[in-house]
Design a protein around this motif. Sequence first.
Motif, short mmCIF file in Angstrom:
data_model
loop_
_atom_site.label_atom_id
_atom_site.label_comp_id
_atom_site.label_asym_id
_atom_site.label_seq_id
_atom_site.Cartn_x
_atom_site.Cartn_y
_atom_site.Cartn_z
N HIS A 1 -53.71 34.40 -15.54
CA HIS A 1 -53.52 35.78 -15.99
C HIS A 1 -53.28 36.65 -14.76
N THR A 2 -52.42 37.63 -14.96
CA THR A 2 -52.10 38.53 -13.86
C THR A 2 -52.55 39.93 -14.23
N THR A 3 -52.69 40.76 -13.23
CA THR A 3 -52.99 42.15 -13.48
C THR A 3 -51.81 42.96 -12.98
N GLY A 4 -51.59 44.06 -13.63
CA GLY A 4 -50.47 44.91 -13.23
C GLY A 4 -49.14 44.36 -13.71
N ARG A 5 -48.10 44.97 -13.25
CA ARG A 5 -46.75 44.60 -13.68
C ARG A 5 -46.26 43.39 -12.88
N VAL A 6 -45.65 42.47 -13.59
CA VAL A 6 -45.06 41.30 -12.94
C VAL A 6 -43.57 41.30 -13.23
N ARG A 7 -42.82 40.59 -12.40
CA ARG A 7 -41.39 40.53 -12.63
C ARG A 7 -41.10 39.73 -13.88
N ARG A 8 -40.00 40.01 -14.51
CA ARG A 8 -39.62 39.38 -15.77
C ARG A 8 -38.82 38.10 -15.51
N SER A 9 -38.77 37.21 -16.53
CA SER A 9 -37.97 36.00 -16.41
C SER A 9 -37.24 35.71 -17.70
N ALA A 10 -36.22 34.87 -17.64
CA ALA A 10 -35.41 34.50 -18.81
C ALA A 10 -36.11 33.45 -19.65
N PRO A 11 -35.66 33.29 -20.94
CA PRO A 11 -36.27 32.29 -21.81
C PRO A 11 -36.09 30.88 -21.35
N LEU B 1 -23.69 25.28 -27.89
CA LEU B 1 -23.97 26.46 -27.07
C LEU B 1 -25.47 26.63 -26.85
N THR B 2 -26.28 26.42 -27.89
CA THR B 2 -27.73 26.56 -27.71
C THR B 2 -28.28 25.49 -26.78
N LEU B 3 -27.74 24.29 -26.85
CA LEU B 3 -28.20 23.24 -25.93
C LEU B 3 -27.90 23.61 -24.48
N LEU B 4 -26.71 24.16 -24.24
CA LEU B 4 -26.36 24.58 -22.88
C LEU B 4 -27.28 25.72 -22.40
N LEU B 5 -27.50 26.68 -23.26
CA LEU B 5 -28.39 27.80 -22.90
C LEU B 5 -29.81 27.32 -22.64
N LEU B 6 -30.33 26.49 -23.53
CA LEU B 6 -31.70 25.99 -23.36
C LEU B 6 -31.84 25.16 -22.09
N ALA B 7 -30.84 24.36 -21.77
CA ALA B 7 -30.89 23.58 -20.53
C ALA B 7 -30.93 24.51 -19.32
N ALA B 8 -30.09 25.53 -19.32
CA ALA B 8 -30.07 26.48 -18.20
C ALA B 8 -31.40 27.24 -18.10
N PHE B 9 -31.91 27.71 -19.24
CA PHE B 9 -33.18 28.44 -19.23
C PHE B 9 -34.31 27.56 -18.70
N VAL C 1 -41.73 25.71 -20.88
CA VAL C 1 -40.94 24.48 -20.75
C VAL C 1 -41.09 23.65 -22.03
N VAL C 2 -42.31 23.54 -22.54
CA VAL C 2 -42.56 22.79 -23.77
C VAL C 2 -41.83 23.44 -24.94
N ARG C 3 -41.90 24.76 -25.04
CA ARG C 3 -41.20 25.48 -26.10
C ARG C 3 -39.70 25.18 -26.05
N ASN C 4 -39.11 25.29 -24.85
CA ASN C 4 -37.68 25.04 -24.72
C ASN C 4 -37.33 23.58 -25.01
N ALA C 5 -38.20 22.66 -24.60
CA ALA C 5 -37.95 21.25 -24.89
C ALA C 5 -37.97 20.99 -26.40
N ALA C 6 -38.88 21.63 -27.10
CA ALA C 6 -38.94 21.48 -28.55
C ALA C 6 -37.68 22.05 -29.20
N VAL D 1 -34.16 24.85 -16.78
CA VAL D 1 -33.99 24.61 -15.34
C VAL D 1 -34.49 25.82 -14.56
N GLY D 2 -34.12 27.02 -15.02
CA GLY D 2 -34.58 28.24 -14.35
C GLY D 2 -36.08 28.38 -14.36
N ILE D 3 -36.70 28.08 -15.48
CA ILE D 3 -38.15 28.19 -15.59
C ILE D 3 -38.83 27.16 -14.68
#
Length: 186
Positions: A176-186, A77-85, A116-121, A87-89
């Motif tokens: 670096h950004t200023t102000g609020r930015v949209r959020r993303s998944a892991p 299950l974690t492998l499937l989630l990490l692959a999806a995350f 991407v590196v974090r998820n690959a690890a 790909v999304g990133i």
Amino acid sequence: MAYALLAVRLLVGIVFAASATGKLRGAASFRDFQDSARAMGVPARLSRLVAVAVVVAECGAVVLLALSPGGAPGFVLTLLLLAAFTVGIIRTLRSGTKTSCACFGASTAPIGRRHVVRNAALFTLAAFGLAAGLSGAPAPTQAAGVLIAAFGALVGALLVIFTDELGTLFGDSAPHTTGRVRRSAP
């Protein structure tokens, strides 16, 4: 091998527990995660369903890692989630969409290659855990080895959870950004 498997089960379990907890910390945290799903290309009409499914899957992975012999179903299950995350990133990075990572709750750190590196690890660790779990490694028996494995897992999990903060601390080259930015998944 038994202690390495224990350490990986704990590390991945802690990371996914922290991820789910960060998203469920309150209505605003969950809404931020739902917004991140939209920022990563999930259609608005499906974003709530996807956000709920991700949190349920993360919680399920933690339970399966803890309770199943060898943790194999949890690792799958974690492998499937990490692959999806991942790909999304990657898709978000390629599209040039500027958004932040809501992987472990609210954050203003923009998505970058470090995610991407974090998820690959994590993917590599989960793949190792799956292979070790399927090999039928015996349960750890020495208390000192269990403590060392648990300490190593905790340190590793904290490094993963605080990827954004460490990137900022060590001068990561992410824009670096200023102000609020949209959020993303892991």
